[in-house]
Design an enzyme around this catalytic site. Structure first.
Site, short mmCIF file in Angstrom:
data_model
loop_
_atom_site.label_atom_id
_atom_site.label_comp_id
_atom_site.label_asym_id
_atom_site.label_seq_id
_atom_site.Cartn_x
_atom_site.Cartn_y
_atom_site.Cartn_z
N TYR A 196 14.60 -5.25 1.06
CA TYR A 196 14.95 -5.08 2.48
C TYR A 196 16.39 -5.50 2.77
O TYR A 196 16.95 -5.13 3.80
CB TYR A 196 14.00 -5.89 3.37
CG TYR A 196 12.57 -5.36 3.40
CD1 TYR A 196 12.19 -4.29 2.62
CD2 TYR A 196 11.63 -5.93 4.23
CE1 TYR A 196 10.89 -3.81 2.64
CE2 TYR A 196 10.32 -5.45 4.27
CZ TYR A 196 9.96 -4.39 3.46
OH TYR A 196 8.68 -3.92 3.49
N LYS A 221 5.31 -6.98 -10.38
CA LYS A 221 5.13 -5.72 -11.11
C LYS A 221 5.93 -5.85 -12.41
O LYS A 221 6.83 -5.06 -12.71
CB LYS A 221 5.63 -4.56 -10.22
CG LYS A 221 5.28 -3.18 -10.72
CD LYS A 221 3.80 -2.84 -10.63
CE LYS A 221 3.55 -1.45 -11.19
NZ LYS A 221 2.11 -1.18 -11.41
N ASP A 255 -0.65 -3.77 -7.94
CA ASP A 255 -1.70 -2.77 -7.72
C ASP A 255 -3.08 -3.41 -7.88
O ASP A 255 -3.99 -3.15 -7.10
CB ASP A 255 -1.51 -1.55 -8.65
CG ASP A 255 -0.99 -1.93 -10.03
OD1 ASP A 255 -0.76 -3.13 -10.28
OD2 ASP A 255 -0.82 -1.03 -10.87
N ASP A 273 4.85 -7.72 2.51
CA ASP A 273 4.72 -6.97 3.76
C ASP A 273 3.44 -6.14 3.72
O ASP A 273 2.63 -6.14 4.65
CB ASP A 273 5.96 -6.07 3.90
CG ASP A 273 6.08 -5.45 5.27
OD1 ASP A 273 5.21 -5.69 6.13
OD2 ASP A 273 7.05 -4.70 5.50
N ASP A 281 -0.55 -7.18 5.49
CA ASP A 281 -1.21 -6.30 6.46
C ASP A 281 -2.58 -5.86 5.95
O ASP A 281 -3.53 -5.73 6.72
CB ASP A 281 -0.34 -5.08 6.78
CG ASP A 281 0.68 -5.39 7.87
OD1 ASP A 281 0.80 -6.57 8.24
OD2 ASP A 281 1.34 -4.46 8.35
#
Ligand code: NAD
Length: 365
Positions: A142, A188, A221, A245, A249
């Site tokens: 970001y 990851k 994942d 993020d 959620d």
């Protein structure tokens, strides 16, 4: 008597409604535990634009940096949806996080047994869900440079320094020490070099500074699947900005209502405590918003901002007791159940805090 200075930023929409209830509950804990709260209100978001043409006015900037902690409601106003720069309400929130140097975002997700009906998951999957997501907030994709949008291609940059990983890892490990002693770090590392650095750094901090914490690493994942398949297995989940993020959620859905979820953003300056939800213009001004996300944010303020864990416990216990006794706002009430307004929920939780230990509340009929 110890005094604490709070900067209270009610913001927009339902922000002032839910913040008033959080303050009410904070004052109840002050009475019970014998400390003093000096709370002053300052404008942010559209309220800041109305006051000073700036979503984070200078007066607010000065106050937040000098406070012991910052309690925020929500920002956002449809009338300013097309506004740009300092006049955009959401810009005030980003500027505030930056000003406070808030690099660790903490989002607890606890499923109250009495609210299992509000969740999209089956009740047996929800038993014992009590997890904390620690998301890195100021680095990663970001903010990475270079970034550019061209006609034929675009670029963003994923970069983390060892220092950025170390400081957020320490927050997560410390939280694990204070909870059930287990940390799940998500990355990851099978594809990304940044994730390999993340994994190595988290492993080293754990071994050197927090040997009592059980550490596991999951690929993002697989972590996304575990959050819905076996959420009760997670205690503290640590991850970087983009993964956090998305996963926070996803975890929020477990509880069944946005109105229940608190958050804390911690860093170099005073902590920032705010419910996860936005300004909810669709229900603002009607006195129906659920104040529990804001009230639990006040509990986090007590725990992480003022280091008053007993007071924080008393708020969390009062919320659990109120929910179990059927004191519910419209977003979480079952069909046919009595529905309380924002103020009535806040009154009830403040009353339960003052009742102290051994509280019992009769079922509402
Ligand atoms: P929202 O969170 O405001 O609302 C989403 C839905 O959840 C709405 O139907 C709303 O009524 C409901 N809801 C939210 N909080 C609730 C509560 N406490 N009790 C009962 N129901 C509740 O998200 P949105 O509608 O996408 O955004 C509205 C505005 O808020 C926008 O301007 C957005 O930019 C802003 N926003 C701000 C924040 C923040 O301040 N941290 C976060 C998200 C969105």
């Amino acid at each position: 008597m110890t005094r604490y200075t709070l900067a209270v930023l009610p913001g927009d929409g339902i922000g002032p409604e839910v913040t008033a209830e959080a303050l009410k509950v904070l004052r109840a804990t002050a009475e019970l535990f014998g400390y003093r709260i000096d709370a002053q209100e300052y404008a942010v978001g559209a309220a800041g634009v109305a006051e000073a043409g700036d979503s984070l006015p200078e007066r607010t900037r000065c106050a937040v940096t000098q406070a012991d902690a910052v309690l925020l409601g929500a920002v956002g106003d449809p009338a300013l949806a097309a506004a740009e720069g300092k006049r955009r309400p959401e810009a005030g929130l980003l500027a505030l996080r930056k000003l406070l140097g808030a690099y660790a975002n903490l989002r607890p997700v606890r499923v109250h047994p009495s609210l299992a009906h509000a969740s999209p998951l089956r009740p047996e999957r929800l038993a014992g869900v009590d997890l904390l997501i620690v998301r890195e907030l100021t680095g990663g994709l970001y903010y990475g440079e270079p970034r550019a949008l061209g006609r034929e291609s675009a670029v963003n940059t994923l970069r983390y320094t060892v220092r950025e990983i170390e400081r957020v890892a320490r927050v997560a490990f410390q939280a694990a020490v204070e909870r059930r002693g287990s940390l799940t770090s998500v990355d990851k590392a099978n594809v990304l070099e940044v994730s390999q650095l993340w994994r190595a750094t988290v492993t080293r901090i754990g071994a050197e500074e927090f040997p009592a914490v059980t550490l596991e690493h999951l690929y993002v994942d697989f972590a996304a699947m575990r959050l819905v398949a076996e959420p009760a297995r997670i205690d503290v989940l640590l991850t970087e900005n983009l993964f956090g993020d998305i996963l926070s959620d996803e975890a929020a859905v477990l509880t069944g209502s946005l109105g229940l979820l608190p958050s804390a953003s911690l860093g170099d300056g005073p902590g920032l405590f705010e419910p996860v939800h936005g300004s909810a213009p669709d229900i603002a001004g009607r006195g129906v918003a659920n104040p529990i996300g804001a009230i639990l944010s006040a509990a986090m303020l007590l725990r992480y901002g003022l280091e008053l864990p007993e007071a924080a416990d008393s708020v969390e216990q009062a919320v659990t007791a109120a929910l179990a006794a059927g004191r519910r706002s419209a977003d979480i009430a079952r069909e046919g159940e009595p529905v309380l307004g924002t103020r009535a929920v806040g009154d009830e939780i403040a009353r339960l805090v003052l009742l102290g230990k051994g509280r019992t509340v009769p079922e509402l009929r």
